[in-house]
Design an enzyme around this catalytic site. Sequence first.
Site, mmCIF file in Angstrom:
data_model
loop_
_atom_site.group_PDB
_atom_site.id
_atom_site.type_symbol
_atom_site.label_atom_id
_atom_site.label_comp_id
_atom_site.label_asym_id
_atom_site.label_seq_id
_atom_site.Cartn_x
_atom_site.Cartn_y
_atom_site.Cartn_z
ATOM 1 N N CYS A 101 147.995 -35.751 8.914
ATOM 2 C CA CYS A 101 147.451 -36.968 8.305
ATOM 3 C C CYS A 101 148.580 -37.952 7.993
ATOM 4 C CB CYS A 101 146.656 -36.639 7.047
ATOM 5 S SG CYS A 101 145.090 -35.811 7.406
ATOM 6 N N HIS A 136 138.189 -37.176 7.566
ATOM 7 C CA HIS A 136 138.338 -35.942 6.814
ATOM 8 C C HIS A 136 139.169 -34.942 7.600
ATOM 9 C CE1 HIS A 136 134.789 -36.897 4.018
ATOM 10 N NE2 HIS A 136 135.951 -37.180 3.444
ATOM 11 N N CYS A 137 139.909 -34.123 6.860
ATOM 12 C CA CYS A 137 140.861 -33.180 7.438
ATOM 13 C C CYS A 137 140.437 -31.773 7.038
ATOM 14 C CB CYS A 137 142.245 -33.501 6.865
ATOM 15 S SG CYS A 137 143.541 -32.384 7.377
ATOM 16 N N CYS A 159 148.635 -33.877 4.575
ATOM 17 C CA CYS A 159 149.251 -32.839 5.402
ATOM 18 C C CYS A 159 150.096 -33.561 6.467
ATOM 19 C CB CYS A 159 148.188 -31.946 6.046
ATOM 20 S SG CYS A 159 147.246 -32.754 7.349
ATOM 21 N N CYS A 205 145.185 -30.429 1.972
ATOM 22 C CA CYS A 205 145.426 -31.845 2.303
ATOM 23 C C CYS A 205 144.508 -32.742 1.479
ATOM 24 C CB CYS A 205 145.185 -32.090 3.792
ATOM 25 S SG CYS A 205 145.305 -33.833 4.257
ATOM 26 N N HIS A 222 142.652 -40.360 -1.580
ATOM 27 C CA HIS A 222 141.685 -39.946 -0.550
ATOM 28 C C HIS A 222 140.901 -41.151 -0.010
ATOM 29 C CE1 HIS A 222 138.753 -37.046 1.259
ATOM 30 N NE2 HIS A 222 137.916 -38.060 1.068
ATOM 31 N N GLU A 223 140.338 -41.930 -0.916
ATOM 32 C CA GLU A 223 139.514 -43.066 -0.462
ATOM 33 C C GLU A 223 140.373 -44.131 0.217
ATOM 34 O OE1 GLU A 223 136.465 -42.667 -0.178
ATOM 35 O OE2 GLU A 223 136.185 -41.004 -1.564
#
Length: 176
Positions: free
Chosen positions: A167, A139-140, A164, A145, A129-130
């Site tokens: 992304c 952000h999604c 996802c 995701c 994520h980071e």
Amino acid sequence: MSLIRIIPLQFSRVDLLEKMLPVISSHFKMETRLSDWHIDLTQFFDPVRSQYNANEMIQQLIPLAEKDDKIVGVTDLDLFIPVLSFIFGQAYLGGSAALISGHRLENQRYGLADDPKLYADRLIKCMVHELGHAFGLKHCLHPGCIMVSTTYVEEMDQKLDRFCRNCGRELAQIKG
Ligand SMILES: [Zn+2]
Ligand SMILES: [Zn+2]
């Protein structure tokens, strides 16, 4: 050639990081290595909050990046940024550095039985994520995701450790 460099900063589970290298490498299609770097982390300790200042720590990581490298600091220390009571991780959008903490990813912290597999899953999700942010992903809202914003570990457990389609496509475009 640019690299993703994972740097343990007072982190007890370096064995886990070693196992994560191929996973990170395959997500971002970039060579990923573990690096040593030593810095006195006590300078980031905030005695009023009894936590460590993530913004200040991440500033120190940025100069370590050469060219298009991404640097990820991983710590056991409890991190905060001034506007939030705690954070799992932090990265600047499109920046070269990210920082994550395993502190609040352990089940024991919530009065539950230790679950090393769950901890490892959470740690990798946090890192992907980071790093996603560091590569420029925002952000999604797509359920599941990895780029969905999370405040609690329960929410993190609902995410998969993958992007996802949107992304994934955006990441591929960013990386050219
Ligand atoms: Zn985020
Ligand atoms: Zn997404």
